[in-house]
Every structure is written in structure tokens, then in C-alpha cells.
Scaffold this active site. Structure first.
Site, PDB file in Angstrom:
ATOM      1  N   SER A  16     -11.552   2.472  -2.655  1.00 24.55           N
ATOM      2  CA  SER A  16     -12.194   3.531  -2.661  1.00 24.55           C
ATOM      3  C   SER A  16     -13.347   4.804  -3.616  1.00 24.55           C
ATOM      4  O   SER A  16     -14.827   4.554  -3.102  1.00 24.55           O
ATOM      5  CB  SER A  16     -11.155   4.782  -2.111  1.00 24.55           C
ATOM      6  OG  SER A  16     -10.329   4.801  -3.458  1.00 24.55           O
ATOM      7  N   ASP A 123      -6.250  -5.096  -1.056  1.00 26.28           N
ATOM      8  CA  ASP A 123      -6.065  -4.705  -2.627  1.00 26.28           C
ATOM      9  C   ASP A 123      -6.394  -5.671  -3.319  1.00 26.28           C
ATOM     10  O   ASP A 123      -5.096  -6.474  -3.351  1.00 26.28           O
ATOM     11  CB  ASP A 123      -4.272  -3.548  -2.394  1.00 26.28           C
ATOM     12  CG  ASP A 123      -4.612  -3.095  -3.751  1.00 26.28           C
ATOM     13  OD1 ASP A 123      -5.240  -2.933  -4.448  1.00 26.28           O
ATOM     14  OD2 ASP A 123      -3.873  -2.541  -3.943  1.00 26.28           O
TER      15      ASP A 123
END
Length: 150
Positions: A16, A123
Site C-alpha cells: 500500500s 505480498d
């Protein structure tokens, strides 16, 4: 009108903040009026800068993430942002659980704006792949900019 966008992943130190930095950079270059932030659904890294590997990969492409600091997503974010973009389904579900009753702020997967067949930004924290993450984020950022300019 300025569009307020929040990018969300798990810890707010890899995906993010990378999306935050990349999209903010691209939007400014395009003259698109946006306010951008990022957050994590978990609070383990609150106050920390982005992962050094994410910063290094971003810097290779001209993005500076060094001033960003992790924070945890809050129910108030649904009132403060026009669009919330999750990096994966797990974080999308966590956001939906946190959504205040009666709130209709759109919450979507970020890669819905990408031309990639991939639906989630992986991730890279344990497995690596920061370059792939950046590729996906740049592509989705271009798509989001196209969508906002319509």
C-alpha cells in the site's frame, strides 16, 4: 473536484505505501486532483517507514517512499475517502468487516484497474518479488488514472 483515495494492505509497509507513492506521483504528473493515503488492516508497523526493499525498488523507478509512515485503517476512513482500494481479498474482507453501518464508500481490489489477469497484488514481505509488485501497481495506477479522467 479532488478525489480522495486510500490504498490498503496488511501492514502498510510494502504494497500500500508503494501504491500510495506511485499513484500520487503519476496523478501529480497528469494534473489529476487527488489526495492519497495508505493504511494497513493490521497495526504491527504503525509509525514505521516502508520496507527498505520496497523503497529501494521504488527508487530505481523514480518514486520516493521515504517520507511515508505506516498507519492502521480505521472506520473513520470510510467517511474520509471517496474510494478505498485493497491489495488482496483478505484485506478487502477485513475492510468490509470494519465498514460502518450505512456507509457506501466503494471498496475494491486495486488490480481491477489493471490490464493484468492477476487479481491480487502479492505480498512480497516474505517471498520477495518487489519488482513484480511495482509492475502491477504501475499498471493499475495508469488504469485508475484513466478511470478518474473520464
Amino acid at each position: 473536484m479532488t478525489t480522495r483515495i486510500l490504498f490498503v494492505c496488511l501492514g502498510n509497509i510494502c504494497r500500500s505505501p508503494t501504491a500510495h507513492g506511485v499513484f500520487d506521483h503519476m496523478a501529480r504528473a497528469a494534473g489529476q486532483p487527488v489526495e492519497v493515503d495508505s493504511a494497513g488492516t493490521g497495526g504491527w508497523h504503525v509509525g514505521d517507514p516502508p520496507d527498505r526493499r520496497a523503497q529501494a525498488e521504488a527508487a530505481k523507478r523514480g518514486y520516493d517512499l521515504s517520507q511515508l509512515r505506516a498507519r492502521q485503517a480505521q472506520p473513520q476512513d470510510f467517511a474520509d475517502f471517496d474510494l478505498i482500494l485493497a491489495m488482496d481479498r483478505s484485506n478487502l474482507a477485513a475492510l468490509e468487516r470494519m465498514r460502518p453501518e450505512g456507509n457506501d464508500t466503494p471498496v475494491r481490489l486495486f488490480l481491477e484497474y489493471s490490464d493484468s489477469l492477476q487479481e491480487e497484488v502479492p505480498d512480497p514481505y516474505y517471498e520477495g518479488g518487489f519488482d513484480l509488485v511495482l509492475d502491477l501497481i504501475e499498471d493499475a495506477s495508469r488504469g485508475l488514472l484513466r478511470d478518474l479522467s473520464r
